[in-house]
Design an enzyme around this catalytic site. Structure first.
Site, PDB file in Angstrom:
ATOM      1  N   SER A 154      34.999  37.388  48.501  1.00  0.00           N
ATOM      2  CA  SER A 154      36.410  37.490  48.164  1.00  0.00           C
ATOM      3  C   SER A 154      37.288  36.829  49.239  1.00  0.00           C
ATOM      4  CB  SER A 154      36.779  38.963  47.935  1.00  0.00           C
ATOM      5  OG  SER A 154      38.047  39.090  47.356  1.00  0.00           O
ATOM      6  N   ASP A 206      36.802  38.706  36.279  1.00  0.00           N
ATOM      7  CA  ASP A 206      37.456  38.641  37.585  1.00  0.00           C
ATOM      8  C   ASP A 206      38.622  37.654  37.516  1.00  0.00           C
ATOM      9  OD1 ASP A 206      38.180  38.402  40.258  1.00  0.00           O
ATOM     10  OD2 ASP A 206      36.199  37.809  40.963  1.00  0.00           O
ATOM     11  N   HIS A 217      34.732  41.748  39.822  1.00  0.00           N
ATOM     12  CA  HIS A 217      34.971  41.374  41.213  1.00  0.00           C
ATOM     13  C   HIS A 217      34.438  42.461  42.153  1.00  0.00           C
ATOM     14  CE1 HIS A 217      37.135  39.233  44.404  1.00  0.00           C
ATOM     15  NE2 HIS A 217      37.352  40.427  44.917  1.00  0.00           N
TER      16      HIS A 217
END
Length: 349
Positions: free
Chosen positions: A195, A290, A320
């Site tokens: 991320s 996501d 995610h």
């Protein structure tokens, strides 16, 4: 650190739910969810059901402090049992702003001169820590057969851009300079992150190439943030409901790169770099459900067009942050194991 009793009880409830027969898990989770031509994994639906029941979100209404607490709390519920075969020691990385905290993970049976992954945790540049991603670092070390140097970089909003980036660059420089002391081979150093950590890792590699110094031989990017300047279709398809929301990303971005910073700066949005040539082979994964999916895949395509060897893996049935859920069900660990295997083949024992 001991786990509070109420947390242990809740973790046991979560584990019990995943131990139920598939039919009962489906009854608990509800009807299969299909969106944008993808079917959400049952394992993902179960964890989302728990999150909705508890009203947990990536960003808590109370702001930064409660959001950080929530992420630290969640690891006890979904991170799984500690992989005890991985040895851990704290490392202090000297830099101008003071010593940077890091943690070295060494899997059992891996001798000196191993590969090393410099790992950058996710959390929107605002939340997350060495502790919140301890289980992820252990998993990658054990499955990838590499040492892992996890970096405790400074967080926004107290330390907005470029503070975290500077810390990751310092950690990479340290890894090259002290590779032998860390038990690693300086010719087998990789960098990676999930991320926002994937964003910092990607930018750090670009900067290393531009500086002309040592460059990692591999990068491992899990559902990375690659472009804060715009929103693609996946932001619309998955704007809410699937844990990380489009509004969450706005909240994180406003704290990491507040106005008047230019979010088209490649140090913030690595997809927008003019020249991606010379970057190392890359494993890049996205999650189907996501908001960040499309920008991650756009970065993989841009790397390919620049002549970089890229393996793009869309985990089309996941959400995610799936690497954080490796302790429940099997689908999350399966997807993360694929990344660890790519790491093993690149620099592992």
């Amino acid at each position: 650190m001991s786990i509070p009793f109420p947390v242990r009880i809740q973790a046991a409830v979560v584990r019990a739910a995943y131990a139920l027969p598939q039919g009962l898990r489906r009854a608990f989770a509800g009807k299969a969810e299909v969106r944008d031509g993808q079917t959400l994994a049952l394992d993902a639906q179960v964890i989302l059901k728990f999150q909705r029941m508890s009203k947990a979100t990536m960003v808590m209404p109370g702001g930064v402090g409660p959001s950080r607490d929530e992420m630290e709390y969640a690891r006890h519920l979904v991170g799984g049992r500690t992989i005890a075969s991985v040895a851990v020691r704290d490392v202090g990385i000297p830099q101008e702003q003071g010593e940077l905290a890091a943690r070295l993970y060494t899997p059992g049976g891996v001798g000196k001169g191993s590969g090393l992954l410099v790992y950058v945790h996710g959390g929107g540049w605002v939340v997350g820590s060495l502790e919140s991603h301890d289980h992820v670092a252990r998993f990658l070390a054990e499955r990838g057969r590499v040492r892992v140097l996890s970096v405790g970089y400074r967080l926004a909003p107290e330390h907005a851009f470029p503070a975290g980036l500077e810390d990751v660059q310092a950690a990479l420089d340290y890894a090259f300079a002290k590779a032998v002391d860390l038990g690693a081979d300086p010719e087998r150093i990789a960098i990676g992150g999930d991320s926002a950590g994937g964003n910092l890792a990607a930018v750090t590699v670009q900067q290393a190439v531009r500086r002309g110094g040592p460059v990692p031989v591999f990068q491992l990017l899990l559902y990375p943030v690659t472009d804060l300047s715009t929103k693609r279709d996946s932001h619309r398809h998955f704007a809410e409901t699937y844990f990380l929301t489009s509004d969450n990303m706005d909240w994180f971005a406003d704290r990491y790169a507040p106005e008047p910073l230019d979010r088209t700066d490649p140090r913030i949005s690595p997809l927008l770099a003019e020249d991606l040539a010379g970057l190392p082979p890359t494993y890049l994964s996205t999650a189907g459900f996501d908001p960040l999916r499309d920008e991650g895949e756009a970065y993989a395509q841009a790397l390919r067009e620049a002549g970089v060897d890229v393996y793009l893996s869309r985990q089309s049935d996941l959400i995610h942050g799936y690497a954080n859920y490796i302790g429940v069900g099997h689908r999350f660990a399966e997807a993360t194991a694929e990344a660890a295997e790519a790491l093993r083949k690149a620099v592992g024992a």
